[in-house]
Design a protein around this motif. Structure first.
Motif, short mmCIF file in Angstrom:
data_model
loop_
_atom_site.label_atom_id
_atom_site.label_comp_id
_atom_site.label_asym_id
_atom_site.label_seq_id
_atom_site.Cartn_x
_atom_site.Cartn_y
_atom_site.Cartn_z
N VAL A 67 40.45 -1.11 -13.06
CA VAL A 67 39.94 -0.78 -11.63
C VAL A 67 38.74 0.53 -12.09
CG1 VAL A 67 40.38 0.53 -9.47
CG2 VAL A 67 41.90 -1.16 -10.41
N SER A 68 37.71 0.54 -11.26
CA SER A 68 36.76 1.59 -11.49
C SER A 68 36.13 2.29 -10.15
CB SER A 68 35.61 1.11 -12.58
OG SER A 68 34.99 0.23 -11.94
N ILE A 69 35.93 3.58 -10.00
CA ILE A 69 35.49 3.90 -8.88
C ILE A 69 33.80 4.62 -9.21
CG2 ILE A 69 35.57 5.66 -7.09
CD1 ILE A 69 38.67 5.64 -7.44
N ALA A 70 32.94 4.10 -8.49
CA ALA A 70 31.66 4.45 -9.01
C ALA A 70 31.44 6.13 -8.77
CB ALA A 70 30.60 3.99 -7.97
N ASN A 71 30.29 6.68 -9.40
CA ASN A 71 30.15 8.04 -9.42
C ASN A 71 28.93 8.50 -8.23
OD1 ASN A 71 30.30 10.58 -10.27
ND2 ASN A 71 30.29 9.90 -12.51
N ALA A 72 28.88 9.43 -8.25
CA ALA A 72 27.69 9.89 -7.14
C ALA A 72 26.49 9.31 -7.64
CB ALA A 72 27.61 11.63 -7.14
N SER A 73 25.51 9.46 -6.72
CA SER A 73 24.22 8.50 -7.35
C SER A 73 23.51 9.35 -8.27
CB SER A 73 23.26 8.70 -5.77
OG SER A 73 23.13 9.90 -5.48
N TRP A 74 23.56 10.45 -8.43
CA TRP A 74 22.83 11.29 -9.46
C TRP A 74 23.58 11.45 -10.89
CZ3 TRP A 74 25.99 15.41 -10.91
CH2 TRP A 74 26.88 15.70 -10.07
N ALA A 75 24.81 10.70 -10.80
CA ALA A 75 25.68 10.74 -12.23
C ALA A 75 25.58 9.34 -12.67
CB ALA A 75 26.77 11.29 -11.72
N GLU A 76 25.73 9.42 -13.95
CA GLU A 76 25.88 8.02 -14.55
C GLU A 76 27.67 7.85 -14.65
OE1 GLU A 76 23.64 8.23 -18.13
OE2 GLU A 76 21.60 8.51 -17.08
N ASP A 77 27.86 6.55 -15.25
CA ASP A 77 29.14 6.12 -15.58
C ASP A 77 30.05 6.26 -14.41
OD1 ASP A 77 28.33 5.41 -18.23
OD2 ASP A 77 28.76 7.69 -18.83
N PRO A 78 31.09 5.45 -14.32
CA PRO A 78 32.08 5.54 -13.16
C PRO A 78 32.65 7.01 -13.10
CG PRO A 78 32.41 3.43 -14.48
CD PRO A 78 31.54 4.44 -15.42
N MET A 79 33.07 7.46 -11.85
CA MET A 79 33.62 8.59 -11.97
C MET A 79 35.26 8.90 -12.29
SD MET A 79 34.58 10.71 -8.29
CE MET A 79 36.09 9.75 -8.00
N ALA A 80 35.77 7.33 -11.90
CA ALA A 80 37.26 7.24 -12.52
C ALA A 80 37.60 5.72 -12.79
CB ALA A 80 38.15 7.62 -11.18
N ARG A 81 38.26 5.46 -13.57
CA ARG A 81 38.77 4.21 -13.96
C ARG A 81 40.21 4.36 -14.65
NH1 ARG A 81 34.19 2.51 -18.39
NH2 ARG A 81 33.46 4.71 -18.49
N LEU A 82 40.68 2.94 -14.51
CA LEU A 82 42.12 2.88 -15.05
C LEU A 82 42.21 1.52 -15.86
CD1 LEU A 82 43.94 1.27 -12.69
CD2 LEU A 82 43.57 3.78 -11.61
N ASP A 83 43.14 1.60 -16.44
CA ASP A 83 43.48 0.21 -17.08
C ASP A 83 44.17 -0.88 -16.24
OD1 ASP A 83 41.98 0.86 -19.41
OD2 ASP A 83 43.55 1.01 -20.80
N GLU A 84 45.38 0.04 -15.85
CA GLU A 84 46.28 -1.01 -14.73
C GLU A 84 46.92 0.12 -13.78
OE1 GLU A 84 49.14 -3.84 -16.35
OE2 GLU A 84 50.35 -2.38 -15.90
N LEU A 85 47.10 -0.43 -12.46
CA LEU A 85 47.56 0.21 -11.35
C LEU A 85 48.79 -0.68 -10.94
CD1 LEU A 85 48.09 2.32 -9.21
CD2 LEU A 85 46.11 0.96 -7.94
N THR A 86 50.06 -0.37 -11.07
CA THR A 86 51.24 -1.30 -10.63
C THR A 86 51.77 -0.47 -9.43
OG1 THR A 86 51.37 -1.96 -12.68
CG2 THR A 86 53.20 -2.30 -11.30
N VAL A 87 51.95 -1.20 -8.33
CA VAL A 87 52.85 -0.80 -7.21
C VAL A 87 53.92 -1.46 -6.98
CG1 VAL A 87 52.61 -0.33 -4.68
CG2 VAL A 87 50.56 -0.07 -6.27
N THR A 88 55.04 -1.14 -6.71
CA THR A 88 56.13 -1.91 -6.67
C THR A 88 56.76 -1.55 -5.24
OG1 THR A 88 56.88 -1.54 -8.96
CG2 THR A 88 58.69 -2.34 -7.72
N LEU A 89 57.13 -2.77 -4.38
CA LEU A 89 57.36 -2.76 -3.01
C LEU A 89 58.82 -3.11 -2.82
CD1 LEU A 89 54.23 -4.42 -1.42
CD2 LEU A 89 54.60 -1.84 -1.72
N ASP A 90 59.40 -2.47 -1.87
CA ASP A 90 60.89 -2.86 -1.44
C ASP A 90 60.72 -3.94 -0.42
OD1 ASP A 90 63.19 -3.23 -0.33
OD2 ASP A 90 63.47 -0.97 -0.31
N VAL A 91 60.99 -5.14 -1.07
CA VAL A 91 61.11 -6.38 -0.37
C VAL A 91 61.85 -6.54 1.09
CG1 VAL A 91 61.32 -8.99 -0.22
CG2 VAL A 91 60.41 -7.80 -2.35
N GLY A 92 62.97 -5.92 1.01
CA GLY A 92 63.94 -5.63 2.20
C GLY A 92 63.13 -5.04 3.23
N ALA A 93 62.50 -3.83 2.89
CA ALA A 93 61.87 -3.03 3.91
C ALA A 93 60.68 -3.99 4.39
CB ALA A 93 61.45 -1.90 3.35
#
Length: 892
Positions: A67-93
């Motif tokens: 996952v990556s988030i773009a930077n401001a127009s005047w900046a190079e390279d992404p503002m943020a990036r990550l290798d993996e984001l894992t979200v675990t949900l409660d199926v019952g709920a």
């Protein structure tokens, strides 16, 4: 299979088919794109997701990769990036229509925060608006995990570059906890730190525990907390540091401060001193804070404070200082201490404050250097002050103030007074010194405003005294300690103006006790005294005076006197004035007179202050309508004096005398080790009758018709009146035509034996004069009676001898010769001898003894012959130069 069973199988199959289709849809690239689009729309930045997947089961897990988030127009390279984001949900709920996050895990997140020189950051557009209730996501996982996170911060304006590694310590529960470890550069200093951060995202609070860091050689530790969930963000800090150098971070850039000051001056903005502090406080109104800070050393604006301890609270714009302690170390001196408590706040861009302080020789110039006050001096003592409308008001304050740059030292008490005055006034009572000259003061002044502001006036009234010199002032001043401006009514009195020479740097004359008043104004180094009135000694004076302080100082004065006692000017020559009953003189001048009397001196050897003459320029116009002097019929006086760079010129100098006039041209050069100069005198039509009348001889004056004329040309050199007279060169001529020589006329001279002198010369009570001519030639203080001729109706007289001005002794002799034969003549040679202060007249007795012996012999031999020694055969008309020649020589 019956119909019911067949329908159930069909429904189950359909459900399973729908579930399979849903699963395929949620794991499809289309769904990944839709998810990235929704995130991009929410952030306003392009969000890219490399891959994603769903782990079906209990619980249900959604995984996003790359996952990556773009930077401001005047900046190079992404503002943020990550290798993996894992979200675990409660199926019952989830089956019940609710979303509950059981766990959120992020692998290798990297965030880059940039700040440019103009202050803009790559987060500004993300933080520009507060999220609405619809946008807020009230979700927080029961467990949170971040692994191998990295934050990069670059600030080109402040020259800061940091890299921070962060990770959760295991599973973070209820709130986000991060272990932080960072390093980088703050301008020229290396930076390292570590700590444990606790974040409550929903409440927008953060705490850093067990913080430890290093900036350059400075070590810092403690706890920090920031609460952004309040209406006003609040910072809480408890920090300890061995040293901090704020100058290295450009927080007190002198160049920037100077440029800002110049810009403010160019824009003609108000310069009240308290506005500097008020602006700093206004910048803090968007925050609240609790600070407990301990520093071994704080370096700022080129200054240092040691063992600094601060406990302060900032709420609703008010800074409350419950404790501020510090030691000031200047070079090799012993430490100076400061203890302060109180509060400060800004209201309508003005400072309000109430402070109590104990100061031990605190250097204000160093302590307040960031505020740009300039040289201020040092304070020692107890201070209790309030700041209202930019004014400092004091209660129970006792301070010692030292300002060497102004040559000023003060020790005073200060309290605010409201009774009997307009508004509020500060009552200052104390003593001090200016340019090493001591003084005392008892003043009422307005609330102290900016002591460096050249535009703001302060009410000032009261009394200042230096020795026996006293000044009363009722007016206003600007920068009262530096005396930048002063205006008001003033009265000054003292033993002699010369005592103010050291204090003012102006060469003021030695005079008898004086008292003057006038309207004083001082601005741009120029002191003006208008409508001056007063007296010195027994003389009055009025006029206008201007004094310019500088290098060199200069005095302009136009003065007049209705009545001038001539002896009041004698102290200017180092000679005592009249000290008898009814005369005005200082105790010192009375001592002068006693010394002169004991030494039998007319010309004392009291040295003049030549340095003062060299250091002050003077332009003086002076007139006296009525001049009084013992035995001398002065009438009026007028002079124009100019002293420039040690050279004095007096021209013209005119004195009315006996219906005639004395004119003089006087030049004096004080640039050498001793004064050198020239003096030319001219006496014209001086009436002898006026001289006699002034001497208290009106009856003789009525019968006296003579007029006196004369001229003198003198050259001199010396450092005192004695030295000048001892080395005097030149000549003096006096002549008189007609008149009467009365025995009483000798009272003109201060001689106890004057009667004997006249009687010895004439043998008559009253004798008509035909002419008199006197010429002295002076060489190195020896005044030789080069010519003396006096013709009367009965005799001609000659004289000779000299006056030694160095020893102040005279040796003169006079001889009369009768014109006609005279019986029982007593004309014998007469000597005038002794000191100038108390001369004696001696009739030469050898001739009298010889005449007496011959008379006795004649009486024995033949009694009629006894009268022969007492008979003058006459022939005096052949003696001397005669009136025609005498007056001719004088006219030449």
């Amino acid at each position: 299979m019956n119909k019911v069973a067949r329908r159930i199988v069909i429904v189950i199959g359909a459900v399973l088919l729908l579930l399979a289709a849903a699963a395929l849809f949620l794991e499809s690239p289309w769904f990944r794109g839709w998810l990235a689009g929704q995130a991009s729309e929410q952030l306003g930045r392009e969000v890219a997701i490399g891959d994603h997947g769903i782990d079906w089961g209990l619980p249900l897990t959604l995984r996003l990769d790359e996952v990556s988030i773009a930077n401001a127009s005047w900046a190079e390279d992404p503002m943020a990036r990550l290798d993996e984001l894992t979200v675990t949900l409660d199926v019952g709920a989830l089956l019940q229509g609710e979303i509950e996050l059981e766990r959120l895990a992020i692998e290798r997140p990297e965030v880059v925060v940039l700040r440019r020189e103009d202050g803009t950051t790559n987060l500004d557009d993300l933080l520009a608006e507060e999220p609405t209730e619809e946008q807020e996501i009230p979700l927080w996982p029961e467990a949170f995990h971040i692994d191998r996170g990295r934050l990069v911060y670059r600030d080109t304006g402040q020259d800061i570059e940091l890299e921070i590694a962060f990770a959760t310590p295991g599973e973070s529960v209820q709130e986000l906890s991060l272990e932080l470890r960072g390093e980088g550069r703050l301008q020229d200093d290396s930076v390292e730190f570590q700590g444990l951060l606790h974040l409550d995202v929903e409440e927008r609070r953060g705490v850093i525990e067990a913080f430890q860091g290093r900036i350059g050689d400075s070590q810092l530790s403690g706890d920090l907390a920031l609460d952004m969930g309040r209406d006003v963000p609040r910072l809480m800090a408890e920090l300890q540091a061995d040293a901090l150098d704020l100058d290295r971070w450009g927080l007190f850039d002198e160049t920037a401060a100077e440029e800002e000051a110049q810009e403010e001056e160019a824009q003609e903005e108000e310069k009240q001193w308290d506005r500097h502090v008020a602006r700093l406080l206004e910048g803090l109104e968007a925050f609240e804070a609790d600070v407990d800070l301990s520093l071994g050393r704080l370096h700022y604006a080129g200054q240092s404070l040691h063992d600094l301890a601060v406990r302060a609270t900032l709420e609703e714009g008010r800074l409350t200082i419950s404790r501020l302690q510090a030691q000031q170390q200047l070079e090799e001196e012993s430490p100076r201490s400061l203890n302060v408590q109180g509060w400060l706040e800004s209201e309508d861009q003005r400072l309000l404050a109430e402070l109590q302080a104990e100061l031990d020789r605190i250097d204000l110039t160093a302590a307040l250097a960031p505020l740009g006050f300039g040289p201020l001096g040092t304070l020692n003592g107890s201070l209790n002050t309030r700041v209202v409308d930019g004014g400092l008001l004091f209660e129970d304050t006792a301070l010692d103030y030292q300002a060497p740059h102004w040559g000023l030292s003060l020790s005073f008490t200060a309290d605010t007074r409201t009774e009997g005055v307009e508004g509020q006034r500060i009552h200052l009572v104390g003593e001090g010194s200016y340019e090493e000259e001591p003084f005392e003061f008892d003043l009422l002044i307005g609330p102290l405003l900016d002591l460096t502001d050249p535009e703001t006036p302060y009410p000032v009234s009261g009394e200042l005294a230096s020795g026996e010199t006293r000044l009363w002032i009722d007016g206003s001043a600007v920068q009262p300690f530096a005396l930048e401006s002063l205006e008001g009514s003033a009265r000054l009195e003292g033993p002699s103006p010369a005592e103010l020479t050291e204090l003012t740097g102006i060469n003021l004359p030695e005079l008898p006790p004086y008292r003057v008043s006038g309207y004083v104004s001082y601005r741009e180094n120029l002191l003006s005294i208008d409508s001056l009135e007063g007296s010195f000694g027994d003389s009055d004076v009025a006029g206008d005076v201007r004094i310019r302080f500088g290098e060199p100082p200069k005095l302009w004065a136009t003065l007049v006197s209705r009545q001038l006692e001539a002896d009041d000017l004698l102290p200017m020559l180092g000679i005592s004035p009249g000290t008898g009953p009814g005369e005005t003189a200082t105790p010192e001048q009375q001592q002068w007179e006693a010394q002169e009397r004991r030494a039998e001196m007319l010309f004392p050897d009291r040295e003049w202050d030549l340095e003062a003459l060299r250091n002050t320029d003077i332009v003086l116009d002076y007139e006296a309508a009525n001049v009084q002097a013992e035995h001398v019929p002065f009438e009026d006086l007028a002079l124009a004096l100019e002293l420039e760079q040690g050279v004095m010129t007096v021209e013209p100098l005119q004195v009315g005398l006996g219906g005639g006039e004395v004119r003089a041209s006087w030049v004096m050069d004080a640039r050498q080790a001793a004064i050198e100069g020239d003096l030319q005198l001219a006496l014209d039509q001086v009436n002898l009758a006026a001289l006699l009348d002034e001497a208290g001889l009106p009856e003789v004056a009525r019968d006296t018709l003579g007029r006196i004329g004369g001229r003198g040309d003198f050259r001199y050199r010396g450092r005192s009146m004695h030295e000048v007279m001892a080395g005097l060169d030149g000549e003096l001529e006096l002549a008189m035509s007609q008149g009467w020589l009365d025995i009483i006329a000798a009272e003109l001279l201060p001689l106890n034996v004057a009667n004997a002198l006249v009687a010895a010369l004439t043998g008559e009570d009253q004798v008509q004069l035909e002419c008199t001519y006197v010429r002295f030639a002076l060489d190195q203080g020896l005044a030789d009676l080069d010519r003396f001729f006096m013709a009367t109706e009965i005799a001609h007289f000659e004289g000779a001898g000299a006056i030694n001005l160095e020893t102040e002794r005279m040796d003169l002799a006079f001889q009369g010769h009768n014109i006609d034969p005279t019986l029982f003549t007593g004309n014998s040679p007469v000597e005038l001898q002794g000191s100038l202060r108390d001369p004696e007249v001696n009739v030469i007795t050898e001739e009298l003894i010889a005449r007496g012996a011959l008379s006795l012999l004649g009486a024995i031999v033949a009694p009629p012959l006894a009268i022969l020694p007492w008979v003058d055969p006459g022939g005096g008309e052949q003696v001397g130069m005669g009136c025609e020649r005498a007056l001719s020589e004088f006219e030449e």
